[in-house]
Design an enzyme around this catalytic site. Structure first.
Site, short mmCIF file in Angstrom:
data_model
loop_
_atom_site.label_atom_id
_atom_site.label_comp_id
_atom_site.label_asym_id
_atom_site.label_seq_id
_atom_site.Cartn_x
_atom_site.Cartn_y
_atom_site.Cartn_z
N LYS A 109 -2.72 10.57 4.66
CA LYS A 109 -1.42 9.94 4.90
C LYS A 109 -0.63 10.77 5.91
O LYS A 109 -0.82 11.98 6.01
CB LYS A 109 -0.62 9.90 3.59
CG LYS A 109 -1.06 8.87 2.61
CD LYS A 109 -0.16 8.89 1.37
CE LYS A 109 -0.62 7.88 0.34
NZ LYS A 109 -0.50 6.49 0.79
N ARG B 78 -7.21 1.18 -6.57
CA ARG B 78 -8.06 0.06 -7.00
C ARG B 78 -9.45 0.54 -7.42
O ARG B 78 -10.11 -0.09 -8.23
CB ARG B 78 -8.11 -1.00 -5.88
CG ARG B 78 -8.73 -0.53 -4.61
CD ARG B 78 -8.38 -1.43 -3.42
NE ARG B 78 -7.04 -1.17 -2.90
CZ ARG B 78 -6.47 -1.85 -1.91
NH1 ARG B 78 -7.13 -2.84 -1.32
NH2 ARG B 78 -5.27 -1.55 -1.49
N1 BES Z 1 -0.29 5.21 -3.62
C1 BES Z 1 -0.37 4.35 -2.52
C2 BES Z 1 0.60 3.17 -2.56
C3 BES Z 1 2.06 3.51 -2.52
C4 BES Z 1 2.76 3.55 -1.33
C5 BES Z 1 2.76 3.71 -3.70
C6 BES Z 1 4.11 3.82 -1.31
C7 BES Z 1 4.11 3.97 -3.68
C8 BES Z 1 4.79 4.03 -2.50
C9 BES Z 1 -1.78 3.77 -2.44
O1 BES Z 1 -2.77 4.56 -2.94
C10 BES Z 1 -2.07 3.56 -1.00
O2 BES Z 1 -2.11 4.51 -0.30
N2 BES Z 1 -2.23 2.29 -0.59
C11 BES Z 1 -2.46 1.97 0.76
C12 BES Z 1 -3.50 0.88 0.81
C13 BES Z 1 -4.03 0.59 2.19
C14 BES Z 1 -4.83 1.78 2.69
C15 BES Z 1 -4.89 -0.64 2.13
C16 BES Z 1 -1.16 1.49 1.36
O3 BES Z 1 -0.36 0.87 0.66
O4 BES Z 1 -0.90 1.76 2.52
MG MG Z 2 -3.68 5.95 -1.58
#
Ligand code: BES
Ligand code: MG
Ligand code: ZN
Length: 516
Positions: free
Chosen positions: A291, A365
């Site tokens: 990230k 997921r």
């Molecule tokens: N933990 C994150 C989602 C999240 C984002 C929770 C902001 C709370 C606040 C999750 O694991 C994630 O990173 N999801 C990605 C999915 C994408 C790579 C398809 C996302 O939401 O960007």
């Molecule tokens: Mg994630």
């Protein structure tokens, strides 16, 4: 170590200093009082006090209504005012504005406006008195002792365990001879949500998977007659062939834990259990699909699903709800390392389905896929999972409501009904085939862990992915990413991790007790 706030009464720091002066003692014994006032009705210019406030006014020969009238314009909803020296026992009295008396349930807002107003008003009054360093506060039921207690307990919560300067610890109690049972229930609902907030807010170096599991075990200690806690380690997870979960945990040096809670509250032990499953990523760096640094610290709360689910089961046990619940929380970190899963790797979930991991940041997921497969082995009456799953959920609804993806109209109604009462709202989202097609396109495996059009409908493709691991007739996935934290949207929660929707989960479980 963390100090957890346990059931009431909250311990008050005692001062054993030899030079502890009498005036200091007097200061510490000061009690505050929170009383409610409704918005005036029509032309009537008199302040419309609650029953409790009217009774208090009587004990001070009408001085309260008198000073309220001369102190400024009528108190509006959300407004507050402090009066000093009205009563010997209560040197500080906070008057709080409750809005219209008969607001009730609002269809458009999908919540009970009265209850929300009480939570907000009581919370603001308690905080005012906390800022005056009062250690004891008595609270008006405002006609709904449960909502009032929730407002007090939620409003006063502050995660300051790791700061040298802490806020005054305040004990709250119901003023007068109101409905003690409802007050106590509200305290437990509030403390349940506060437990989830504490777990979510605490830094990831304090709440590792192991510490998370131990903390829940400690919280369950008073209820060993009805709760069993199993902390499964790496070897058990391997035996279960949870390849998707293991593919996420293997990038970290922190060992994964699969936490399993069994709460037996139903006298009929054969009653099929409600399965609650929570995503427990104690820190989500994104893994190799790292990230960006800005805001990454918030990913310490990526175990919000596990926190709210486990906290709701602790609360169900404290309330002795006559229902059987099994809680499952796959707990791990998502980290990049030489051992981490790489984009393009293929892993095998517990049910044999293969998954191409094209983005290691779509890890929630993966761990839920295995937990959902395992959940089915208990012949559940319903499965509800909660997860801070997608940033796209926050884009869609923001913090107004939790997104609910469900294959069951009955389950939707139960969850919605509960959320109207708690004010911690849910909103239904689609589980169309349209989205399923976007996660079954992998060139190498049965599934792909990201949607074909990556950003579009991200919350829906994530839900469609989970659906591939569900055969139960009543299943709901709650995407709680949007409600994970609070800035100032929910007035009775301070800024920080929200612990939402713990109270809705508890209310939902309580609602199931009346149905066989
Ligand atoms: N933990 C994150 C989602 C999240 C984002 C929770 C902001 C709370 C606040 C999750 O694991 C994630 O990173 N999801 C990605 C999915 C994408 C790579 C398809 C996302 O939401 O960007
Ligand atoms: Mg994630
Ligand atoms: Zn995550």
């Amino acid at each position: 170590m963390l100090h957890l706030r346990r059931a009431i009464p909250i311990a008050v720091r005692t001062n054993t200093c030899r030079f502890f002066s009498a005036s200091q003692a007097k200061l510490n014994a000061r009690k505050g009082l929170v009383l409610g006032v409704y918005e005036k009705d029509g032309e009537d210019s008199n302040p419309h006090l609650t029953d409790t406030a009217v009774a208090f006014d009587g004990t001070v020969s009408g001085k309260l209504s008198e000073v309220l009238k001369i102190s400024g314009p009528p108190l509006k909803k959300g407004g507050n005012r402090i009066f000093y020296g009205l009563h010997e026992d209560f040197p500080c009295v906070a008057l709080v504005g409750l809005g219209k008396k008969d607001a009730g349930v609002c269809g458009a807002e999908s919540w009970d406006t009265c209850k929300e107003n009480i939570r907000a008003a009581v919370s603001s009054g308690c905080r005012l008195l906390q800022d005056l360093e009062l250690a004891h506060v008595e609270v008006d039921s405002c006609g709904d002792a449960q909502s009032s207690a929730e407002g007090a307990i939620l409003g006063l919560f502050q995660y300051d365990q790791l700061k040298s300067k802490k806020k005054t610890k305040v004990t709250t109690r119901l003023h007068g001879s109101g409905d003690m049972e409802a007050w106590h229930k509200g305290v437990l609902y509030g403390e349940g949500q506060n437990l989830a907030r504490l777990l979510m807010e605490a830094p990831a170096n304090y709440i590792t998977p192991t510490v998370f599991a131990n903390t829940i075990e400690e919280q369950m200690a008073p209820y060993t007659d009805r709760v069993k806690v199993h902390k499964r380690g790496q070897a058990w997870i391997e035996e279960q062939e949870m390849g998707a979960f293991l593919s996420v945990s293997k990038g970290s040096d922190e060992p994964p834990v699969f936490l399993e809670l069994h709460y037996n509250g139903c006298p009929d032990h054969t009653q099929a259990p409600l399965l609650l499953v929570g995503k427990g990523v104690t820190f989500d760096s994104g893994g190799i699909s790292l990230k960006p640094p800005s805001g990454m610290d918030a990913m310490r709360a990526d175990m919000g699903g596990a926190a709210t689910v486990c906290a709701s089961i602790v609360t169900a046990a404290a309330l002795k709800l006559p229902v059987n619940i099994i809680g499952l929380a796959p707990l791990c970190e998502n980290m990049p390392s030489g051992k981490a899963t790489k984009p393009g790797d293929v892993v095998r979930a517990k049910n044999g389905k293969t998954i191409q991991v094209d983005n290691t940041d779509a890890e929630g997921r993966l761990i839920l896929a295995d937990a959902l497969c395992y959940a089915h082995t208990f012949n559940p009456r319903a499965i509800v999972n909660a997860a801070t799953l997608t940033g796209a959920m926050d884009v869609a609804l923001g913090s107004a409501a939790t997104g609910v993806f469900t294959n069951s109209d009955w389950l939707w109604q139960q969850l919605h009904k509960a959320s109207v009462v708690t004010g911690d709202r849910v909103w239904r989202m689609p589980l169309f085939q349209h989205y399923t097609k976007q996660v079954t396109h992998s060139p190498l495996a049965d599934l792909n862990n990201i949607g074909k059009y990556s950003r579009s409908g991200g919350a829906c493709t994530a839900a469609a992915f989970l659906k591939e691991f569900v055969t139960a007739r009543h299943w709901a996935h709650l995407d709680i990413a949007g409600v994970m934290s609070n800035k100032d949207e929910v007035p009775y929660l301070r800024k920080g991790m929200s612990g939402r929707p713990t109270r809705t989960l508890v209310e939902f479980a309580a609602g199931l007790t009346s149905q066989v």
